[in-house]
Design a protein around this motif. Structure first.
Motif, PDB file in Angstrom:
ATOM      1  N   UNK A   1     -23.760 -24.296 -48.784  1.00  0.00           N
ATOM      2  CA  UNK A   1     -23.946 -24.542 -50.209  1.00  0.00           C
ATOM      3  C   UNK A   1     -24.767 -23.438 -50.878  1.00  0.00           C
ATOM      4  N   UNK A   2     -25.704 -22.861 -50.137  1.00  0.00           N
ATOM      5  CA  UNK A   2     -26.529 -21.786 -50.695  1.00  0.00           C
ATOM      6  C   UNK A   2     -25.700 -20.544 -51.003  1.00  0.00           C
ATOM      7  N   UNK A   3     -24.652 -20.338 -50.215  1.00  0.00           N
ATOM      8  CA  UNK A   3     -23.756 -19.192 -50.425  1.00  0.00           C
ATOM      9  C   UNK A   3     -22.525 -19.569 -51.240  1.00  0.00           C
ATOM     10  N   UNK A   4     -22.459 -20.828 -51.663  1.00  0.00           N
ATOM     11  CA  UNK A   4     -21.327 -21.308 -52.466  1.00  0.00           C
ATOM     12  C   UNK A   4     -20.002 -21.083 -51.748  1.00  0.00           C
ATOM     13  N   UNK A   5     -19.983 -21.257 -50.461  1.00  0.00           N
ATOM     14  CA  UNK A   5     -18.817 -20.920 -49.651  1.00  0.00           C
ATOM     15  C   UNK A   5     -18.453 -22.056 -48.703  1.00  0.00           C
ATOM     16  N   UNK A   6     -17.157 -22.247 -48.556  1.00  0.00           N
ATOM     17  CA  UNK A   6     -16.604 -23.210 -47.617  1.00  0.00           C
ATOM     18  C   UNK A   6     -15.764 -22.435 -46.599  1.00  0.00           C
TER      19      UNK A   6
ATOM     20  N   UNK B   1     -16.838 -19.795 -53.986  1.00  0.00           N
ATOM     21  CA  UNK B   1     -16.715 -20.556 -55.226  1.00  0.00           C
ATOM     22  C   UNK B   1     -17.691 -20.070 -56.284  1.00  0.00           C
ATOM     23  N   UNK B   2     -17.400 -20.392 -57.525  1.00  0.00           N
ATOM     24  CA  UNK B   2     -18.291 -20.075 -58.626  1.00  0.00           C
ATOM     25  C   UNK B   2     -18.178 -21.161 -59.679  1.00  0.00           C
ATOM     26  N   UNK B   3     -19.080 -21.129 -60.632  1.00  0.00           N
ATOM     27  CA  UNK B   3     -19.038 -22.127 -61.677  1.00  0.00           C
ATOM     28  C   UNK B   3     -19.642 -23.457 -61.278  1.00  0.00           C
ATOM     29  N   UNK B   4     -20.398 -23.446 -60.188  1.00  0.00           N
ATOM     30  CA  UNK B   4     -21.060 -24.667 -59.770  1.00  0.00           C
ATOM     31  C   UNK B   4     -20.176 -25.661 -59.058  1.00  0.00           C
ATOM     32  N   UNK B   5     -18.960 -25.271 -58.739  1.00  0.00           N
ATOM     33  CA  UNK B   5     -18.002 -26.205 -58.159  1.00  0.00           C
ATOM     34  C   UNK B   5     -18.415 -26.677 -56.778  1.00  0.00           C
ATOM     35  N   UNK B   6     -19.224 -25.881 -56.099  1.00  0.00           N
ATOM     36  CA  UNK B   6     -19.642 -26.261 -54.746  1.00  0.00           C
ATOM     37  C   UNK B   6     -20.428 -27.568 -54.769  1.00  0.00           C
TER      38      UNK B   6
ATOM     39  N   UNK C   1      -7.945 -23.671 -50.714  1.00  0.00           N
ATOM     40  CA  UNK C   1      -9.248 -24.309 -50.837  1.00  0.00           C
ATOM     41  C   UNK C   1      -9.212 -25.249 -52.042  1.00  0.00           C
ATOM     42  N   UNK C   2      -9.928 -26.356 -51.946  1.00  0.00           N
ATOM     43  CA  UNK C   2      -9.908 -27.328 -53.035  1.00  0.00           C
ATOM     44  C   UNK C   2     -11.271 -27.970 -53.217  1.00  0.00           C
ATOM     45  N   UNK C   3     -11.546 -28.378 -54.443  1.00  0.00           N
ATOM     46  CA  UNK C   3     -12.800 -29.042 -54.768  1.00  0.00           C
ATOM     47  C   UNK C   3     -12.537 -30.428 -55.329  1.00  0.00           C
TER      48      UNK C   3
ATOM     49  N   UNK D   1      -8.317 -30.716 -44.248  1.00  0.00           N
ATOM     50  CA  UNK D   1      -9.681 -31.140 -43.922  1.00  0.00           C
ATOM     51  C   UNK D   1     -10.509 -31.237 -45.192  1.00  0.00           C
ATOM     52  N   UNK D   2     -11.592 -32.009 -45.130  1.00  0.00           N
ATOM     53  CA  UNK D   2     -12.551 -32.046 -46.222  1.00  0.00           C
ATOM     54  C   UNK D   2     -13.928 -32.358 -45.659  1.00  0.00           C
ATOM     55  N   UNK D   3     -14.938 -31.972 -46.434  1.00  0.00           N
ATOM     56  CA  UNK D   3     -16.318 -32.181 -46.007  1.00  0.00           C
ATOM     57  C   UNK D   3     -17.159 -32.580 -47.205  1.00  0.00           C
ATOM     58  N   UNK D   4     -18.076 -33.512 -46.985  1.00  0.00           N
ATOM     59  CA  UNK D   4     -18.954 -33.979 -48.057  1.00  0.00           C
ATOM     60  C   UNK D   4     -20.023 -32.940 -48.384  1.00  0.00           C
ATOM     61  N   UNK D   5     -20.714 -33.154 -49.487  1.00  0.00           N
ATOM     62  CA  UNK D   5     -21.721 -32.212 -49.975  1.00  0.00           C
ATOM     63  C   UNK D   5     -22.796 -31.950 -48.927  1.00  0.00           C
ATOM     64  N   UNK D   6     -23.267 -32.997 -48.283  1.00  0.00           N
ATOM     65  CA  UNK D   6     -24.329 -32.805 -47.294  1.00  0.00           C
ATOM     66  C   UNK D   6     -23.792 -32.488 -45.909  1.00  0.00           C
ATOM     67  N   UNK D   7     -22.477 -32.393 -45.803  1.00  0.00           N
ATOM     68  CA  UNK D   7     -21.867 -32.020 -44.540  1.00  0.00           C
ATOM     69  C   UNK D   7     -21.697 -33.143 -43.552  1.00  0.00           C
ATOM     70  N   UNK D   8     -22.198 -34.325 -43.870  1.00  0.00           N
ATOM     71  CA  UNK D   8     -22.213 -35.388 -42.887  1.00  0.00           C
ATOM     72  C   UNK D   8     -20.912 -36.151 -42.739  1.00  0.00           C
ATOM     73  N   UNK D   9     -20.053 -36.063 -43.725  1.00  0.00           N
ATOM     74  CA  UNK D   9     -18.799 -36.813 -43.683  1.00  0.00           C
ATOM     75  C   UNK D   9     -17.640 -35.829 -43.683  1.00  0.00           C
TER      76      UNK D   9
END
Length: 122
Positions: free
Chosen positions: A74-79, A24-29, A96-98, A49-57
């Motif tokens: 998140x550091x690599x901006x990759x899912x 991803x780019x543009x801060x979408x992560x 992939x979706x945001x 599937x989906x995952x929350x920002x902190x990965x916990x959900x």
């Protein structure tokens, strides 16, 4: 500029594995929920599937629970979507979706990638 670019699709035999990546780019992560959808030929796009920002959900569709694993760096901006024990019915274009949320009885997203083809041979 917001971009989501999938990679890692391909042809695999039944029972095989693939790992999809979404760069991803543009801060979408930083959007809370990142996720994956898929669309088989002649069918509607469906939530995977989906995952929350902190990965916990994390949420999965019933059809992939126990076989697919979503993760994010998140550091690599990759899912990622690790897909194991693949079946012919998993054949589809994977997106992939945001900003993935469940609203009014359906899963929706704010941004989408262009998709990557996954084909599982029987």
């Amino acid at each position: 500029q917001v971009q989501l670019v999938e990679s890692g699709g391909g042809l695999v035999e039944t029972g095989g594995s693939l790992r999809l990546s979404c760069t991803t780019s543009g801060g979408i992560i930083s959007r809370n929920f990142m996720g994956w959808f898929r669309q088989a030929a002649g069918k509607e796009r469906e939530f995977v599937a989906r995952q929350s920002l902190n990965g916990g959900l994390i949420s999965y569709s019933d059809s992939v629970t126990g076989r697919f694993t979503i993760s994010r760096d998140n550091a690599k901006h990759t899912v990622y979507l690790q897909m194991n024990s693949l079946k012919p019915e998993d054949t589809a274009v994977y997106y992939c979706a945001a900003g993935v949320i469940y609203r009014a009885g359906t899963w929706v997203a704010d941004y989408w990638g262009q998709g990557t083809q996954v084909t599982v041979s029987s």
